[in-house]
Scaffold this active site. Structure first.
Site, PDB file in Angstrom:
ATOM      1  CG  ASP A 129      10.982  -3.120   5.834  1.00 48.96           C
ATOM      2  OD1 ASP A 129      10.555  -2.249   6.611  1.00 48.96           O
ATOM      3  OD2 ASP A 129      10.332  -3.514   4.839  1.00 48.96           O
TER       4      ASP A 129
ATOM      5  NE  ARG B 149      11.660   6.574  -0.920  1.00 46.13           N
ATOM      6  CZ  ARG B 149      10.709   5.630  -0.947  1.00 46.13           C
ATOM      7  NH1 ARG B 149      10.703   4.749  -1.899  1.00 46.13           N
ATOM      8  NH2 ARG B 149       9.778   5.594  -0.040  1.00 46.13           N
TER       9      ARG B 149
ATOM     10  CB  CYS C 211       5.324   1.188  -4.562  1.00 47.77           C
ATOM     11  SG  CYS C 211       5.525   0.023  -3.216  1.00 47.77           S
TER      12      CYS C 211
ATOM     13  NE  ARG D 119       3.055   4.109  -3.715  1.00 47.66           N
ATOM     14  CZ  ARG D 119       2.776   5.030  -4.616  1.00 47.66           C
ATOM     15  NH1 ARG D 119       2.323   6.200  -4.231  1.00 47.66           N
ATOM     16  NH2 ARG D 119       2.973   4.817  -5.891  1.00 47.66           N
TER      17      ARG D 119
ATOM     18  CE  LYS E 137      12.263   4.123   5.336  1.00 47.12           C
ATOM     19  NZ  LYS E 137      10.883   3.827   4.932  1.00 47.12           N
ATOM     20  CG  ASN E 138       9.865   2.298   8.268  1.00 45.27           C
ATOM     21  OD1 ASN E 138       9.952   3.236   7.460  1.00 45.27           O
ATOM     22  ND2 ASN E 138      10.034   1.044   7.911  1.00 45.27           N
TER      23      ASN E 138
ATOM     24  NE  ARG F  36       3.348  -0.606   0.676  1.00 43.21           N
ATOM     25  CZ  ARG F  36       4.449   0.068   1.008  1.00 43.21           C
ATOM     26  NH1 ARG F  36       5.298   0.424   0.069  1.00 43.21           N
ATOM     27  NH2 ARG F  36       4.679   0.406   2.251  1.00 43.21           N
TER      28      ARG F  36
ATOM     29  CB  ILE G 251       5.165  -8.931   4.349  1.00 46.47           C
ATOM     30  CG1 ILE G 251       5.439  -9.578   5.709  1.00 46.47           C
ATOM     31  CG2 ILE G 251       4.566  -7.525   4.503  1.00 46.47           C
ATOM     32  CD1 ILE G 251       4.281  -9.598   6.671  1.00 46.47           C
TER      33      ILE G 251
HETATM   34  C1  EPZ Z   1       5.322  -0.532   6.926  1.00 41.99           C
HETATM   35  O1  EPZ Z   1       4.577  -0.302   5.740  1.00 41.99           O
HETATM   36  C2  EPZ Z   1       6.747  -0.101   6.611  1.00 41.99           C
HETATM   37  N1  EPZ Z   1       6.762   1.316   6.246  1.00 41.99           N
HETATM   38  C3  EPZ Z   1       7.319  -0.916   5.467  1.00 41.99           C
HETATM   39  O2  EPZ Z   1       8.682  -0.535   5.303  1.00 41.99           O
HETATM   40  C4  EPZ Z   1       7.280  -2.390   5.867  1.00 41.99           C
HETATM   41  O3  EPZ Z   1       7.753  -3.169   4.780  1.00 41.99           O
HETATM   42  C5  EPZ Z   1       5.834  -2.783   6.205  1.00 41.99           C
HETATM   43  O4  EPZ Z   1       5.333  -1.938   7.256  1.00 41.99           O
HETATM   44  C6  EPZ Z   1       5.735  -4.220   6.687  1.00 41.99           C
HETATM   45  O5  EPZ Z   1       6.538  -4.385   7.812  1.00 41.99           O
HETATM   46  C7  EPZ Z   1       6.649   2.242   7.244  1.00 41.99           C
HETATM   47  O6  EPZ Z   1       6.532   1.919   8.406  1.00 41.99           O
HETATM   48  C8  EPZ Z   1       6.709   3.668   6.812  1.00 41.99           C
HETATM   49  P1  EPZ Z   1       1.699  -2.924   6.229  1.00 41.99           P
HETATM   50  P2  EPZ Z   1       2.965  -0.464   5.781  1.00 41.99           P
HETATM   51  O7  EPZ Z   1       0.435  -2.159   6.200  1.00 41.99           O
HETATM   52  O8  EPZ Z   1       2.423  -0.112   7.094  1.00 41.99           O
HETATM   53  C9  EPZ Z   1      -1.098  -5.475   3.430  1.00 41.99           C
HETATM   54  C10 EPZ Z   1      10.595   0.189   4.150  1.00 41.99           C
HETATM   55  O9  EPZ Z   1      11.307  -0.451   3.364  1.00 41.99           O
HETATM   56  N2  EPZ Z   1      -2.102  -4.438   3.705  1.00 41.99           N
HETATM   57  O10 EPZ Z   1       2.207  -3.457   7.520  1.00 41.99           O
HETATM   58  O11 EPZ Z   1       2.443   0.220   4.569  1.00 41.99           O
HETATM   59  C11 EPZ Z   1       0.082  -4.957   2.629  1.00 41.99           C
HETATM   60  O12 EPZ Z   1      -0.170  -5.014   1.239  1.00 41.99           O
HETATM   61  C12 EPZ Z   1       9.091   0.074   4.064  1.00 41.99           C
HETATM   62  O13 EPZ Z   1      11.024   0.908   5.076  1.00 41.99           O
HETATM   63  C13 EPZ Z   1      -3.409  -4.644   3.296  1.00 41.99           C
HETATM   64  O14 EPZ Z   1      -3.731  -5.654   2.700  1.00 41.99           O
HETATM   65  O15 EPZ Z   1       2.832  -2.027   5.560  1.00 41.99           O
HETATM   66  C14 EPZ Z   1       1.186  -5.906   3.042  1.00 41.99           C
HETATM   67  O16 EPZ Z   1       1.083  -7.081   2.275  1.00 41.99           O
HETATM   68  C15 EPZ Z   1       8.631  -0.710   2.837  1.00 41.99           C
HETATM   69  N3  EPZ Z   1      -4.334  -3.681   3.561  1.00 41.99           N
HETATM   70  C16 EPZ Z   1       0.851  -6.232   4.500  1.00 41.99           C
HETATM   71  O17 EPZ Z   1      -0.527  -5.899   4.674  1.00 41.99           O
HETATM   72  C17 EPZ Z   1      -4.021  -2.536   4.240  1.00 41.99           C
HETATM   73  O18 EPZ Z   1      -4.927  -1.707   4.475  1.00 41.99           O
HETATM   74  C18 EPZ Z   1       1.645  -5.458   5.529  1.00 41.99           C
HETATM   75  O19 EPZ Z   1       1.598  -4.106   5.158  1.00 41.99           O
HETATM   76  C19 EPZ Z   1      -2.686  -2.344   4.642  1.00 41.99           C
HETATM   77  C20 EPZ Z   1      -1.746  -3.313   4.372  1.00 41.99           C
END
Ligand code: EPZ
Length: 433
Positions: A309, A401, A116, A92, A22-23, A121, A331
């Protein structure tokens, strides 16, 4: 709203195949915005989040045809460039169209994802990276508007680390925007997840010039245009981890096929620490069941470390371990929604300051529980499969989802799980993903 009814204690047998990631699929489908040629994307899982992404792309002028596991796309001549709130709030990850839109059209308007259930996010890193490429970013009425300068985006050296380390989708957005920028871009503190590598490989197959994906430093040499994509996404490592944990917790010698063990080393190492042996082949994993397993400590961090995840699902296994385990969530510190529900099943879990302490018990007992987000729902399914008696999980639209027909596939390997449809319309999907 549908519910799952699970009769626990069943031994599983046979093999279960893993779906496409999915990701990986979500950002890779967005590259259809970056070329005027017809594209073909394979190994796409049939999931609600993919349906949502298809709707977002349709809104942005991409014609799509979805047959089985293949989605074909073609850009229409007329289109708009706004990804609306009513779709992005459902998922998101819809924000991953921002970089491709900006690269292809010089401007993009995407709803701010907001928060969320697993936590806030933010997208500050996405915006920082796009601004570094020369985009003018304005935030208005809950939307991000990004506009490239007259001469187009220009390559830059960008540090993309945040207080939680690297960002997967921020890396994706900046990589896509840089692919069509003038000059060379370096992303320092890039996300190293296999899904980022899959996106880079797909873009390179379209004529992009990206090196270093999978390492913290990615270099992108901008090109003038991209050809068609004809790409099949990698297997879903989180779904595979979920099935491995289902086999371990039910003490079943099942085989998970069509997976990439090399993407799952941190997960496999945690199972090794817990005394659970997994036989590994190039594309399959077979559980060697244990009567009891040991407690361990896990910290979630960006890839190649332990994936957030898979954290909730691992918590389910830990709830039946010998000894006391801990999970430190680096995370999404709030991501322990499954704990309260597992405690209804007899688990002994305390959560504070981004850490869960799980005191292993001899058994879990079936109960009525409620799913709250994608991965917590999967954890409740696993716990229900191991519990004594029946477990009723409500709000399973969360699990739909990210897991394709999971009850049918688990039933095929011996799980006693059925979907009870209430016939009522499902609630608007809570955000996440
Ligand atoms: C991806 O989300 C995945 N989703 C998430 O999977 C996964 O949990 C996450 O990466 C972490 O591995 C998809 O790939 C579609 P991040 P993403 O930006 O990219 C912070 C699932 O269950 N952050 O790597 O949105 C954020 O708050 C989903 O399949 C900022 O601070 O996650 C988090 O604490 C849930 N500023 C950390 O970084 C930003 O601009 C990592 O988030 C962006 C993120």
């Amino acid at each position: 709203m549908d519910t799952f009814l699970i009769k626990g204690g069943q031994r599983l047998s046979g093999s279960i195949a893993v779906s496409g990631s999915k990701n990986s699929a979500l950002p890779i489908l967005a590259v259809s915005l970056m070329t005027g040629e017809a594209c073909r994307f394979g190994n796409i899982p049939t999931l609600r989040d993919i349906q949502t992404q298809v709707k977002i792309l349709n809104t942005l002028g991409v014609e799509t045809q979805w047959t089985g596991r293949v989605i074909s796309t073609l850009m229409r001549d007329t289109y708009n460039s706004t990804a609306p709130y009513e779709l992005v709030k459902q998922m998101r990850a819809g924000v991953c169209v921002l970089g491709p839109l900006l690269a292809a059209r010089g401007e993009a308007t995407v709803s701010l994802p907001g928060g969320c259930v697993i936590g806030e996010r933010p997208i500050d890193l996405h915006l920082k990276g796009l601004e570094a490429l020369g985009a003018e970013i304005t935030l208005e009425h809950g939307y991000v508007h990004a506009k490239a300068p007259k001469g187009g985006l220009k390559g830059a050296e960008i540090y993309l680390g945040g207080k939680f380390g690297s960002s997967v989708l921020a890396t994706d957005n900046v990589m896509c925007a840089a692919a069509l920028a003038k000059g060379t871009t370096t992303i320092e503190c890039a996300a190293c997840e296999p899904e980022v590598v899959d996106l880079a490989d797909c873009l390179n197959s379209m004529g992009a010039k990206i090196t270093g994906a999978g390492s913290p430093r990615i270099t992108i040499q901008g090109v003038r245009k991209l050809k068609a994509a004809n790409w099949s996404v990698i297997p879903d490592r989180i779904e595979a981890a979920t099935f491995v944990l289902a086999g371990a917790i039910t003490r079943s010698p099942i085989t998970i096929t069509g997976c990439r063990p090399s993407h799952m080393l941190a997960m496999l190492d945690v199972l090794r620490q817990m005394g659970i042996h997994v036989e590994r082949k190039a594309t399959s994993l077979t559980i060697v069941p244990e009567q009891r397993w040991k407690a361990t400590e896990v910290v979630t961090l960006p890839h190649p470390a332990f994936p957030t995840d898979a954290q909730a699902q691992t918590m389910a296994l830990m709830s039946l371990a010998e000894g006391t385990s801990t999970i430190t969530e680096r995370i999404y510190p709030e991501r322990f929604m499954a704990a309260a529900e597992m405690k209804r099943m007899g688990a002994k879990i305390s959560v504070a300051n981004g850490q869960a302490i799980i005191q292993g018990v001899e058994k879990l007992s079936g109960a009525e529980v409620m799913a709250s987000d994608l991965r917590a729902s999967a954890a409740l399914v696993i716990a229900g499969m191991a519990a004594q008696g029946e477990t009723l999980i409500s709000r399973v639209y969360h699990i739909d989802r990210g897991y394709e027909r999971i009850e049918e596939r688990l039933r095929k390997i011996g799980a006693k799980i059925t979907r009870v449809s209430s016939g009522q319309p499902e609630q608007a999907l809570a955000a996440g993903g």
